[in-house]
Design a protein around this motif. Structure first.
Motif, PDB file in Angstrom:
ATOM      1  N   ARG A 132       0.866  -1.380   0.060  1.00  0.00           N
ATOM      2  CA  ARG A 132       0.062  -0.309   0.121  1.00  0.00           C
ATOM      3  C   ARG A 132       0.986   1.112   0.189  1.00  0.00           C
ATOM      4  N   THR A 133       0.573   2.079  -0.776  1.00  0.00           N
ATOM      5  CA  THR A 133       1.618   3.217  -1.210  1.00  0.00           C
ATOM      6  C   THR A 133       0.961   4.477  -0.660  1.00  0.00           C
ATOM      7  N   LEU A 134       1.502   5.555   0.155  1.00  0.00           N
ATOM      8  CA  LEU A 134       0.837   6.797   0.507  1.00  0.00           C
ATOM      9  C   LEU A 134       0.735   7.752  -0.558  1.00  0.00           C
ATOM     10  N   ARG A 135      -0.790   8.163  -0.656  1.00  0.00           N
ATOM     11  CA  ARG A 135      -1.099   9.072  -1.679  1.00  0.00           C
ATOM     12  C   ARG A 135      -1.854  10.194  -1.264  1.00  0.00           C
ATOM     13  N   ARG A 136      -1.852  11.330  -1.750  1.00  0.00           N
ATOM     14  CA  ARG A 136      -2.765  12.326  -1.262  1.00  0.00           C
ATOM     15  C   ARG A 136      -3.965  12.570  -2.304  1.00  0.00           C
ATOM     16  N   LYS A 137      -5.361  12.840  -1.569  1.00  0.00           N
ATOM     17  CA  LYS A 137      -6.343  13.056  -2.437  1.00  0.00           C
ATOM     18  C   LYS A 137      -6.338  14.528  -2.823  1.00  0.00           C
ATOM     19  N   TRP A 138      -6.868  14.826  -3.980  1.00  0.00           N
ATOM     20  CA  TRP A 138      -6.772  16.185  -4.625  1.00  0.00           C
ATOM     21  C   TRP A 138      -8.121  16.208  -5.378  1.00  0.00           C
ATOM     22  N   THR A 139      -8.739  17.425  -5.242  1.00  0.00           N
ATOM     23  CA  THR A 139      -9.860  17.737  -5.938  1.00  0.00           C
ATOM     24  C   THR A 139      -9.709  18.790  -7.135  1.00  0.00           C
ATOM     25  N   VAL A 140      -9.847  18.550  -8.407  1.00  0.00           N
ATOM     26  CA  VAL A 140      -9.576  19.420  -9.367  1.00  0.00           C
ATOM     27  C   VAL A 140     -10.643  19.736  -9.943  1.00  0.00           C
ATOM     28  N   THR A 141     -11.175  21.046  -9.937  1.00  0.00           N
ATOM     29  CA  THR A 141     -12.570  21.450 -10.444  1.00  0.00           C
ATOM     30  C   THR A 141     -12.505  22.205 -11.578  1.00  0.00           C
ATOM     31  N   VAL A 142     -13.102  21.920 -12.596  1.00  0.00           N
ATOM     32  CA  VAL A 142     -12.983  22.704 -13.998  1.00  0.00           C
ATOM     33  C   VAL A 142     -14.395  22.683 -14.655  1.00  0.00           C
ATOM     34  N   GLY A 143     -14.460  23.695 -15.559  1.00  0.00           N
ATOM     35  CA  GLY A 143     -15.701  23.711 -16.411  1.00  0.00           C
ATOM     36  C   GLY A 143     -15.724  22.777 -17.430  1.00  0.00           C
ATOM     37  N   TYR A 144     -16.717  22.268 -18.012  1.00  0.00           N
ATOM     38  CA  TYR A 144     -17.245  21.527 -19.120  1.00  0.00           C
ATOM     39  C   TYR A 144     -16.118  21.648 -20.228  1.00  0.00           C
ATOM     40  N   ASP A 145     -15.870  22.645 -20.609  1.00  0.00           N
ATOM     41  CA  ASP A 145     -15.024  23.104 -21.830  1.00  0.00           C
ATOM     42  C   ASP A 145     -13.649  22.506 -21.593  1.00  0.00           C
ATOM     43  N   LEU A 146     -13.268  22.173 -20.248  1.00  0.00           N
ATOM     44  CA  LEU A 146     -11.696  21.675 -20.004  1.00  0.00           C
ATOM     45  C   LEU A 146     -11.678  20.355 -19.733  1.00  0.00           C
ATOM     46  N   SER A 147     -13.066  19.519 -19.669  1.00  0.00           N
ATOM     47  CA  SER A 147     -12.907  18.229 -18.862  1.00  0.00           C
ATOM     48  C   SER A 147     -12.350  17.180 -19.893  1.00  0.00           C
ATOM     49  N   LYS A 148     -12.237  17.407 -21.146  1.00  0.00           N
ATOM     50  CA  LYS A 148     -11.639  16.396 -22.091  1.00  0.00           C
ATOM     51  C   LYS A 148     -10.209  16.665 -22.010  1.00  0.00           C
ATOM     52  N   LYS A 149      -9.613  17.653 -21.968  1.00  0.00           N
ATOM     53  CA  LYS A 149      -8.244  18.027 -21.662  1.00  0.00           C
ATOM     54  C   LYS A 149      -7.811  17.587 -20.440  1.00  0.00           C
ATOM     55  N   PHE A 150      -8.446  17.544 -19.453  1.00  0.00           N
ATOM     56  CA  PHE A 150      -7.873  17.031 -18.128  1.00  0.00           C
ATOM     57  C   PHE A 150      -8.095  15.699 -18.125  1.00  0.00           C
ATOM     58  N   GLN A 151      -9.131  14.963 -18.709  1.00  0.00           N
ATOM     59  CA  GLN A 151      -9.319  13.458 -18.784  1.00  0.00           C
ATOM     60  C   GLN A 151      -8.115  12.891 -19.466  1.00  0.00           C
ATOM     61  N   HIS A 152      -7.718  13.426 -20.587  1.00  0.00           N
ATOM     62  CA  HIS A 152      -6.649  12.833 -21.287  1.00  0.00           C
ATOM     63  C   HIS A 152      -5.288  12.926 -20.624  1.00  0.00           C
ATOM     64  N   GLU A 153      -5.138  13.930 -19.795  1.00  0.00           N
ATOM     65  CA  GLU A 153      -3.951  13.963 -18.888  1.00  0.00           C
ATOM     66  C   GLU A 153      -3.845  13.069 -18.030  1.00  0.00           C
ATOM     67  N   PHE A 154      -5.281  12.703 -17.225  1.00  0.00           N
ATOM     68  CA  PHE A 154      -5.102  11.850 -16.276  1.00  0.00           C
ATOM     69  C   PHE A 154      -4.968  10.200 -16.640  1.00  0.00           C
ATOM     70  N   LYS A 155      -5.249  10.131 -18.112  1.00  0.00           N
ATOM     71  CA  LYS A 155      -5.368   8.715 -18.700  1.00  0.00           C
ATOM     72  C   LYS A 155      -3.954   8.347 -18.720  1.00  0.00           C
ATOM     73  N   LYS A 156      -3.192   9.515 -19.391  1.00  0.00           N
ATOM     74  CA  LYS A 156      -1.622   9.049 -19.709  1.00  0.00           C
ATOM     75  C   LYS A 156      -0.855   9.322 -18.542  1.00  0.00           C
ATOM     76  N   SER A 157      -1.290   9.550 -17.283  1.00  0.00           N
ATOM     77  CA  SER A 157      -0.309  10.033 -16.200  1.00  0.00           C
ATOM     78  C   SER A 157      -0.660   8.497 -15.288  1.00  0.00           C
ATOM     79  N   ASN A 158       0.406   8.749 -14.284  1.00  0.00           N
ATOM     80  CA  ASN A 158       0.214   7.648 -13.145  1.00  0.00           C
ATOM     81  C   ASN A 158      -0.429   8.100 -12.110  1.00  0.00           C
ATOM     82  N   TYR A 159      -1.388   9.116 -12.267  1.00  0.00           N
ATOM     83  CA  TYR A 159      -2.398   9.477 -11.052  1.00  0.00           C
ATOM     84  C   TYR A 159      -3.443   8.548 -11.168  1.00  0.00           C
ATOM     85  N   ILE A 160      -4.191   8.587 -10.087  1.00  0.00           N
ATOM     86  CA  ILE A 160      -5.394   7.695 -10.006  1.00  0.00           C
ATOM     87  C   ILE A 160      -6.479   8.573  -9.962  1.00  0.00           C
TER      88      ILE A 160
END
Length: 206
Positions: A132-160
């Motif tokens: 089990r690895t220590l991680r911090r919870k983050w909340t990133v709030t954006v408008g719908y116009d930015l949602s696809k940009k952020f979803q793409h970034e999360f998919k290619k990163s090692n963030y959960i």
């Protein structure tokens, strides 16, 4: 805080036979001593006709609570060997209960040590040791116009990406490694170009 620790991933049971005596190991992940004692009592009820319900547990990530019991077996031949299996695998938040049904033949001190530790080892193989690895919870709030940009970034990163909440805006709930938090916050701000609200939350082990 520890950056990571090892524990068991699931409830497990394993059995070995030694000179007709049955040794049944039951293993669980526990996070408090109360949980450990509760699991122990459930095993005692399940095997109430057994001669011995030997146990060992280790609870806590810093100031560990460590307990073991021979439950009527000769001193040092049962609980301690089971505890040594836990410690030898560098495990935390785990309890091992080994139940013995006597088969009619005395095993001697050495035989008991081998049998109890052997049952514990077989149980751990069934339980699956995980990290089990220590991680911090983050909340990133954006408008719908930015949602696809952020979803793409999360998919290619090692963030959960643990959750996505769709309301007036979109809130992404993200788990980030402890050593990446500063970079993550700056990265999200840059990605949103001022249009993202980035908030840190609690620490969790995943």
């Amino acid at each position: 805080m520890l950056n990571s620790y090892f524990t068991v991933g699931q409830l497990a049971t394993a059995e070995i036979i030694e000179k007709k005596s049955r040794f049944i190991a039951n293993i669980a992940n526990v996070r408090t001593e109360e949980e450990a004692q509760g699991f122990l009592e459930s095993i005692r009820k399940q095997y109430k006709d057994a001669g011995h319900n030997v146990y060992a547990y280790k609870v806590g990530l810093t100031n560990e609570i460590v307990r073991c019991s021979d439950d009527g077996e000769p001193s040092g031949t049962a609980g301690k060997p089971v505890l040594e299996v836990i410690q030898g695998n560098n495990l935390r938040n785990v309890i091992v209960v080994v139940t013995r049904y006597f088969g009619g033949t005395l095993l001697g001190s050495g035989g008991l040590v081998r049998a109890y530790s052997g049952a514990a080892k077989e149980g751990l193989l069934e339980a699956e040791v995980i990290e089990r690895t220590l991680r911090r919870k983050w909340t990133v709030t954006v408008g719908y116009d930015l949602s696809k940009k952020f979803q793409h970034e999360f998919k290619k990163s090692n963030y959960i990406l643990s959750d996505t909440v769709y309301e007036q805006d979109i809130a992404f709930c993200v788990l980030v490694n402890a050593n990446e938090c500063d970079y993550f916050e700056a990265e999200m701000q840059n990605l949103g170009n001022g249009g993202a609200l980035v908030e840190a939350d609690e620490w969790v082990y995943v």
